[in-house]
Scaffold this active site. Structure first.
Site, short mmCIF file in Angstrom:
data_model
loop_
_atom_site.label_atom_id
_atom_site.label_comp_id
_atom_site.label_asym_id
_atom_site.label_seq_id
_atom_site.Cartn_x
_atom_site.Cartn_y
_atom_site.Cartn_z
CD GLU A 155 -2.58 0.94 2.79
OE1 GLU A 155 -3.60 1.63 2.95
OE2 GLU A 155 -2.17 0.10 3.64
CE LYS B 281 -6.93 1.01 3.93
NZ LYS B 281 -5.71 1.37 4.67
CB CYS C 161 -4.35 -2.14 4.45
SG CYS C 161 -3.58 -2.44 6.07
#
EC number: 6.3.5.1
Length: 696
Positions: free
Chosen positions: A53, A122, A178
């Site tokens: 990331e 995200k 994540c």
């Protein structure tokens, strides 16, 4: 034949997870580090290269993400990666901050062959404890557009993007970032239901005590529930340690099985690779009804997932196989895992038999004990069952019934074991009744002609079974079956006799290779006394044989090293046939694919792990001609010759996840099927036998 040894032609894909050494707020340096690892992935033959990331800027920039120079430099770094990708094979998944629709997003970008395939922002931004991403970034749901222009290319944007490889059927990728995995319903769940088979997680994920095992548990669970592969790359060396630390954790899971894991806390950049079996995943999804039901239940939102196609060039030739293939798929090489499975298998058998006795109200068992592996394991289970039920072991009526080819060794082992276990032990010589039967039907053997045909063998098997069932009638007992899964798969039994028919069979779903280890586990666990353990070891050391025909009989496949009729010389090594049973009955793979896996598992005994305590004499190598030969035997016997025997199996507990062949359980098939298409596929894909060494 070169295609046979190419992993991509066998429905696998090589994936790389990369952890670069980053420099904070230095996108040019990070682009160079990313490109270097992407080249390594290309040289390794991978089609996928996953990075962490925000890897083009480093994750730990905090409010620097709002600095215009950093955002501009990140975009320039992406341009460098895109340009470098023109000469590289893999799809490269990289992370960077991106300005879209007037907001800043924590983005994952898929790059391939000079093209930006898509951007996934995200979805779930952590904003508690050490995390405050909402201070810098907007969540994916804040997107106003489904498409954007990026570096002069029209690019789709959103968490709903699937990347489908047109040159490799079954390779469909999805990206998430994540914290997305930590959410109750990760975006990858929808992606998997919509067809994604390889799920990519670009993560930073600082390290705290115990977090790595939790990460692994999450990745394992998500890959298992989604029937997919899950790749995870955490941030590593170079990230800021002002308040946090980073361990550079990278893992590759396939359906809850760990294929590869990186070193943690590395000093430098690192890369792990593994080969993912796409065909296996698709076969699992075909069978999993709950997976299909979930798709139906969420169909409305899945219909909006978007597919982006790309056409990777597949590497040619033999790339090796970066994937552990267990030689004994029913017997884990890891000793702790193996012991745990033996404990469960043994107790499943005992529990099943105990319940059957309680349900019938019958307190006695009749069992034929040959001195071989199967009857030994069934007798051990019977003894422990009596102990558990508080019944004397003399309620086990154990009989050894020597015939025309019974050896003194197996007879002695059978008698010794029955006595050591405290059963009611007796011997019945079946030769007089067999002679009467042979005379009644006019068989030449009754007239002193040495004709050792199938009738001669089956008369002995039938006489033993007839005795056992009538003894059970006489003593109000149940006949305990002994035939195992390997024999059931190959039809290595006589229809209607003891290794195929009984009142209850505790071995019905236990393969021969596992039975050997169950007995070894019993010895190691001190379940019985030393005398019993010594007898069990002697039984383990005895060659597997039906002992129906003398080994010297003309025209009979037999072992040259013993005086016993050899089962494995007739139907193939149980090592290979259990391997074939697992991959064909459990996963429905093509025969040539099974041969490919078997060759990688068995052609070099110096490579890979062997289960502990396996005698050197059992550590074999098998070349491709031998693998193909015994696979042909398996295919004919399994698909065409033996189903009628499986269609009327007695009750018995399912033991392992490898499955059973009970018509009431894992396997239902017509008794009059033909094996032609399986044999044809094998012969077409392996027309000539050449190993990579011979080709080279």
């Amino acid at each position: 034949m070169s295609d046979f040894f190419n992993l991509y032609q066998q429905g696998l894909v090589r994936a790389a997870v990369c952890v670069p050494e980053v420099r904070i707020a230095n996108p040019p340096a990070n682009a160079a580090a990313t490109i270097a690892l992407a080249r390594r992935a290309h040289e390794a033959g991978a089609l996928i290269a996953l990075f962490p990331e925000l890897g083009l800027t480093a994750y730990s920039n905090d409010d620097l993400f709002h600095q215009q120079p950093l955002l501009d430099a990140a975009l320039a770094a992406l341009a460098q990666v895109v340009e470098a990708s023109r000469a590289l094979r893999p799809l490269i998944a990289v992370g960077l901050p991106l300005r879209l629709d007037g907001r800043l997003f924590n983005g994952a970008v898929a790059v391939h062959a000079g093209r930006i395939l898509g951007v996934t922002p995200k979805s779930y931004l952590p904003n508690d404890r050490e995390f405050y991403e909402k201070r810098q970034f907007a969540a994916a749901e804040a997107l106003l557009s489904q498409n954007t222009e990026l570096l002069g290319q029209a690019v789709p944007v959103g968490p709903d993007l699937l990347f489908e490889a047109s040159t490799l059927p079954g390779l469909i990728l999805h990206m998430e970032l994540c914290e997305d995995l930590w959410a109750p319903i990760p975006p990858s769940t929808d992606a998997a239901m919509a067809g994604a088979t390889v799920l990519l997680n670009l993560s930073a994920s600082n390290i705290t005590i115990g977090k790595a095992s939790y990460r692994n548990a999450l990745c394992a669970a998500q890959s298992g529930k989604c029937l997919a592969a899950y790749l995870y790359s955490a941030a590593g060396p170079g990230e800021s340690t002002t308040d946090l630390a980073w361990d550079g954790h990278a893992v590759i899971f396939e359906q809850d099985r760990l294929l590869a894991e990186s070193e943690r806390f590395p000093g430098n950049a690192q890369m792990i690779t593994a080969d993912i079996d796409l065909e296996r995943l698709h076969q699992e999804r075909l069978r999993a009804t709950s997976f299909s039901d979930s798709i139906r239940a969420h169909r409305e939102r899945l219909e909006h997932m978007r597919r982006v196609r790309f056409s990777p060039e597949l590497p040619s030739g033999d790339l090796g196989l970066q994937r552990a293939i267990e030689r004994f798929p029913f017997v884990p090489a890891d000793s702790a895992e193996r012991d745990a499975q033996c404990y469960e298998a043994y107790n499943i058998q005992v529990h099943g038999l105990a319940k059957r006795l309680q349900a019938t109200g019958i307190e006695r068992l009749v069992i034929g004990v040959s001195g071989g592996l199967d009857s030994t394991q069934a007798l051990l289970v019977a003894a422990r069952t009596m102990d558990r039920l508080g019944l004397p072991r003399t309620h086990i009526l154990a009989y050894t019934m020597p015939g025309f080819a019974t050896s003194s060794e197996t007879r002695a082992n059978a008698l010794a074991l029955m006595q050591a276990l405290g059963t009611q032990a007796e011997e019945i010589d079946i030769r007089p009744s067999c002679m009467q039967m042979l005379a009644d039907i006019g068989h030449p053997f009754a007239a002193d002609e040495l004709v050792y045909d199938v009738t001669f063998e089956n008369v002995q098997a039938g006489e033993r079974t007839s005795h056992l069932f009538r003894l059970a009638n006489h003593h109000n007992a149940l006949v305990l079956g002994t035939g195992d899964l390997s024999e059931i798969a190959l039809g290595w039994s006589t229809y209607g006799v003891g290794d195929q028919m009984s009142h209850y069979n505790v071995n019905a779903s236990v393969p021969k290779t596992l039975i050997q280890y169950l007995i070894r586990w019993v010895i190691a666990s001190d379940h019985f006394d030393g005398t019993t353990h010594a007898i069990l070891q002697a039984i383990l050391d005895t060659e597997i044989s039906p002992e129906l025909v003398p080994a010297h009989a003309g025209g009979l496949d037999s072992a040259a090293t013993s005086g016993l009729q050899s089962t494995e010389a007739k139907i193939g090594p149980y090592d290979l046939q259990d391997f074939n049973t697992y991959w064909i009955s459990r996963y429905g793979l093509r025969p040539s694919k099974v041969a490919f896996l078997a060759w990688h598992a068995w052609h070099d005994k110096t490579q890979g792990l062997w289960p502990e305590n396996l005698p050197e004499a059992r550590r074999h190598e098998y070349d491709l001609p031998e693998i193909k030969r015994w696979l042909e035997v398996f295919l004919l016997r399994f698909f065409q010759l033996s189903q009628f025997k499986r269609s009327c199996l007695p009750n018995g507990p399912k033991v392992g996840s490898g499955g059973s062949l009970s018509p009431r359980g894992d396997w239902r098939a017509p008794s009059d099927a033909e094996a032609a298409i399986w044999l044809q596929e094998l012969h077409e894909k392996i027309p000539e036998i050449d190993t990579p060494e011979q080709q080279g």
